[in-house]
Design an enzyme around this catalytic site. Structure first.
Site, short mmCIF file in Angstrom:
data_model
loop_
_atom_site.label_atom_id
_atom_site.label_comp_id
_atom_site.label_asym_id
_atom_site.label_seq_id
_atom_site.Cartn_x
_atom_site.Cartn_y
_atom_site.Cartn_z
N SER A 151 1.06 -1.18 0.05
CA SER A 151 0.03 0.06 -0.04
C SER A 151 0.78 1.25 0.01
CB SER A 151 -0.74 0.11 1.40
OG SER A 151 -1.55 1.28 1.54
N TYR A 201 -1.21 -2.01 10.82
CA TYR A 201 -1.50 -2.15 9.42
C TYR A 201 -0.14 -1.33 8.38
CZ TYR A 201 -3.61 -1.53 4.78
OH TYR A 201 -3.75 -1.62 3.31
N1 NAP Z 1 -8.82 -0.31 -0.67
C1 NAP Z 1 -7.57 0.20 -0.42
O1 NAP Z 1 -7.84 1.48 -0.19
C2 NAP Z 1 -6.28 -0.25 -0.29
C3 NAP Z 1 -5.17 0.66 -0.47
C4 NAP Z 1 -4.19 0.10 -0.42
C5 NAP Z 1 -3.86 -1.17 -0.37
N2 NAP Z 1 -4.91 -2.09 -0.27
C6 NAP Z 1 -4.72 -3.60 -0.10
O2 NAP Z 1 -5.20 -4.22 -0.96
C7 NAP Z 1 -5.49 -5.62 -0.65
C8 NAP Z 1 -7.02 -5.88 -1.03
O3 NAP Z 1 -7.86 -4.99 -0.22
P1 NAP Z 1 -9.31 -4.37 -0.67
O4 NAP Z 1 -9.36 -2.96 -0.77
O5 NAP Z 1 -9.48 -4.92 -1.78
O6 NAP Z 1 -10.03 -4.83 0.42
P2 NAP Z 1 -11.44 -5.80 0.53
O7 NAP Z 1 -12.23 -5.43 -0.57
O8 NAP Z 1 -11.82 -5.96 1.87
O9 NAP Z 1 -10.88 -7.49 0.20
C9 NAP Z 1 -9.82 -8.04 1.17
C10 NAP Z 1 -9.80 -9.40 0.75
O10 NAP Z 1 -9.00 -10.24 1.41
C11 NAP Z 1 -9.63 -11.43 2.15
N3 NAP Z 1 -9.39 -11.62 3.47
C12 NAP Z 1 -9.09 -10.76 4.51
N4 NAP Z 1 -9.03 -11.66 5.57
C13 NAP Z 1 -9.04 -12.90 5.11
C14 NAP Z 1 -8.79 -14.10 5.75
N5 NAP Z 1 -8.52 -14.11 7.05
N6 NAP Z 1 -8.71 -15.33 5.04
C15 NAP Z 1 -8.83 -15.19 3.54
N7 NAP Z 1 -9.07 -13.98 3.13
C16 NAP Z 1 -9.16 -13.08 3.60
C17 NAP Z 1 -11.10 -10.79 1.97
O11 NAP Z 1 -12.01 -11.83 2.22
P3 NAP Z 1 -13.57 -11.52 2.71
O12 NAP Z 1 -14.28 -10.96 1.22
O13 NAP Z 1 -14.02 -12.85 3.31
O14 NAP Z 1 -13.49 -10.57 3.96
C18 NAP Z 1 -11.21 -10.23 0.43
O15 NAP Z 1 -11.11 -11.24 -0.55
C19 NAP Z 1 -5.29 -5.49 0.74
O16 NAP Z 1 -4.17 -6.34 1.14
C20 NAP Z 1 -5.33 -4.26 1.26
O17 NAP Z 1 -4.54 -3.98 2.32
C21 NAP Z 1 -6.31 -1.62 -0.18
#
Ligand code: NAP
Length: 262
Positions: A139, A152
């Site tokens: 991130s 985080y």
């Molecule tokens: N959104 C942002 O602004 C942002 C910015 C920078 C980086 N990121 C990074 O991008 C990545 C994806 O995030 P996102 O924004 O797409 O969030 P998201 O929509 O919440 O997706 C996260 C994914 O990880 C899965 N996950 C979480 N805990 C888990 C566990 N214990 N076992 C298996 N799967 C698990 C979730 O499963 P469930 O559907 O079951 O919850 C979901 O499929 C993350 O690493 C996050 O840190 C996000």
């Protein structure tokens, strides 16, 4: 023999968009997530829309034993994985010492330990085969301290440094490692942490998960070290070099504190 792209956290947000983008470009997939029903639905949609093979693997990445079982099963089936996308992750928000240890421990297990375990086992097989590609999701937060999202920010720093380092180790063995550092991206990520996304960034600076995925998959062909989608996020990533760190801590801390609901 089919070569698969394995995507963790493929049930929503950036992971789902990456899976959709890869499938649309003809990649067969192994989707990893903890919700069996959601995985099955997504797998079915991707198969029928793109004619690719999709295998679903249910795994709670917060459970170290399940991660080992997942890796053992993949190895026993001798499935060839030539692209590993470690995307799954989540954040806690608010005061670290007042949050539950369970949630902070789970964060380290999912964001760091599971990612490292997958890189170790699958990376080793890629190195033995002399080919493969790994994409770890960090991130923009990984470039700076993040008071009120301390664990985080540190987990994403780990992913950034680990990925850049591993890149150098694995390049001579035919394996390319890239790290994706998105800025604020619209997804369920914020709701899950009780964060108000509309306070986190102005609307114009919030990217869609599909745009992040398209830029990332396009970039993967060039095998870059670091992928930071969009200019404003690149600026944020270099901002720690533009001023003193005490100021950075105060500014980021004020922002993260204001977006936390607790
Ligand atoms: N959104 C942002 O602004 C942002 C910015 C920078 C980086 N990121 C990074 O991008 C990545 C994806 O995030 P996102 O924004 O797409 O969030 P998201 O929509 O919440 O997706 C996260 C994914 O990880 C899965 N996950 C979480 N805990 C888990 C566990 N214990 N076992 C298996 N799967 C698990 C979730 O499963 P469930 O559907 O079951 O919850 C979901 O499929 C993350 O690493 C996050 O840190 C996000």
């Amino acid at each position: 023999m089919t070569a698969y792209a394995l995507v963790t956290g493929a049930t929503s947000g950036i992971g789902l968009a990456l899976a959709e983008t890869l499938a649309a470009r003809g990649r067969s997939l192994i989707l990893v997530g903890r919700r069996a029903e959601a995985l099955a639905t997504i797998g079915q949609q991707l198969r029928s829309a793109n004619g690719v093979e999709v295998i679903e693997r249910v795994c709670d990445l917060a459970d170290a034993q399940q991660v080992t079982q997942l890796l053992d099963a993949l190895e026993a089936e001798a499935l060839e994985i030539d692209l590993l996308v470690n995307n799954a992750g989540f954040t806690t928000s608010g005061s670290f010492v007042d949050n539950s240890w369970q949630s902070e421990r789970d964060l380290l297990q999912v964001n760091v330990l599971a990612l490292v375990a997958l890189c170790h086992r699958i990376g080793r097989r890629m190195a033995a085969a002399g080919r493969g590609q790994i994409l770890n999701v960090s991130s923009v937060s990984g470039f700076m301290p993040g008071p009120w999202m301390s664990n985080y920010a540190a987990s994403k720093s780990y992913v950034l440094i680990f990925s850049e380092s591993l890149r150098e180790e694995l390049a001579p063995r035919g394996v390319s490692v890239s790290v994706l550092c998105p800025g604020t991206t619209r997804s369920p990520f914020f709701d899950k942490a009780g964060i108000q996304i509309e306070k986190a960034a102005p609307d114009a600076l919030i990217m869609s998960a599909t745009d992040v995925a398209r830029i990332t998959v396009d970039a993967l062909a060039r095998k870059p070290a670091i992928i930071i989608p969009r200019f404003h996020n690149k600026l944020l990533a270099i901002s720690p070099r533009l001023g003193p760190r005490w100021l950075l801590r105060k500014v980021v801390g004020a922002l993260y504190r204001s977006v936390a609901t607790q």
